[in-house]
Design an enzyme around this catalytic site. Sequence first.
Site, mmCIF file in Angstrom:
data_model
loop_
_atom_site.group_PDB
_atom_site.id
_atom_site.type_symbol
_atom_site.label_atom_id
_atom_site.label_comp_id
_atom_site.label_asym_id
_atom_site.label_seq_id
_atom_site.Cartn_x
_atom_site.Cartn_y
_atom_site.Cartn_z
ATOM 1 N N ASP A 114 -1.904 -0.407 6.035
ATOM 2 C CA ASP A 114 -2.125 0.303 7.294
ATOM 3 C C ASP A 114 -3.582 0.517 7.652
ATOM 4 O O ASP A 114 -3.888 0.957 8.756
ATOM 5 C CB ASP A 114 -1.442 1.666 7.247
ATOM 6 C CG ASP A 114 -2.202 2.664 6.383
ATOM 7 O OD1 ASP A 114 -2.479 2.341 5.200
ATOM 8 O OD2 ASP A 114 -2.537 3.750 6.881
ATOM 9 N N ASP A 132 0.855 -1.174 0.000
ATOM 10 C CA ASP A 132 0.000 0.000 0.000
ATOM 11 C C ASP A 132 0.899 1.235 0.000
ATOM 12 O O ASP A 132 2.093 1.157 0.321
ATOM 13 C CB ASP A 132 -0.890 -0.036 1.247
ATOM 14 C CG ASP A 132 -1.745 1.204 1.393
ATOM 15 O OD1 ASP A 132 -2.438 1.558 0.425
ATOM 16 O OD2 ASP A 132 -1.693 1.835 2.466
ATOM 17 N N ASP A 175 -0.383 5.210 0.684
ATOM 18 C CA ASP A 175 -0.737 6.218 1.685
ATOM 19 C C ASP A 175 -0.730 5.635 3.094
ATOM 20 O O ASP A 175 -1.435 4.664 3.379
ATOM 21 C CB ASP A 175 -2.120 6.810 1.397
ATOM 22 C CG ASP A 175 -2.120 7.699 0.163
ATOM 23 O OD1 ASP A 175 -1.035 8.140 -0.251
ATOM 24 O OD2 ASP A 175 -3.203 7.956 -0.382
#
Length: 290
Positions: free
Chosen positions: A229, A17, A19
């Site tokens: 996250d 991922d 961001d």
Amino acid sequence: MLPIKLPGLPMFLCFTDLDGTFLNHDDYRYDAAVPTVQALKKLDIPIIPTTSKTKAEVINLRRELGLQDPFIVENGSGIFLEPGDQRFDFSGLDLNIAVNQGFTMITLGITYDQARQNLQDLATQLGEPLRGFGDLGLPELRALTQLPISKLKQAGDRQFSEPFLRPQADLKILETLAAEAGLQILVGNRFCHLLGAGAGKGRAVNLVRQAWQKAHPDQGPVKTIGLGDSPNDLSLLDAVDVAIVVPGPQGVNPKLLPHSLKKGWFIAPEPGAAGWAGAIEAQLQKFVGP
């Protein structure tokens, strides 16, 4: 050149991922991860962005990092790879494959126009306006994301899905309505995302893994590492062999914590790019040694 396999080193693919994971949550910087990126590149380990970002956003980042590997965009709605990349063989997988602005494009989701229309339809059923990315002006988007105008324009260059502001109504009601329409909703840190039922980071990861194995029939099972996250990374983390949760500034996302504890997922040592680097380096030490 095909990726090397060092003695005793299981080759792996790195799905990440962006961001809040590879990119810091607040300033979107990735300086702390650059040495680790260079280490992976020296080992010819593919770094495959797996993100809610758009193709335009990822292309820019790939250029900055000098990456030539496939990338997965808009929460697993599309897979892009360089034409002629023989490390991955997607033939025979019954996929929608086309050429798009110099890339091979594999579509797993719906079109952006369909996403926009479906968001309006869902708003009508819900009885509450749903404000999508296309409804928000640049000043409001900048306030929400802290991104400069140039990057906001890249974020608005969408092909498969529509981010929208979380509604006041119970999100479970909206998720049910979306499922009945053959759609799905993923919840990220800043936006919810409306996408087609066939899309998903986990599905995209599995397809890329299959394409790698198909192109390397004599290599044996490939290892996969995934980093995320937020809740929209759950399918990514479930799909990989080694799942790593990168904490935010306030710690691990509460919706990821139960999964990480139950499934034994690794927790990166700190937030953002520095945590990403530390977690990857720990895995490299296991495979390669100090």
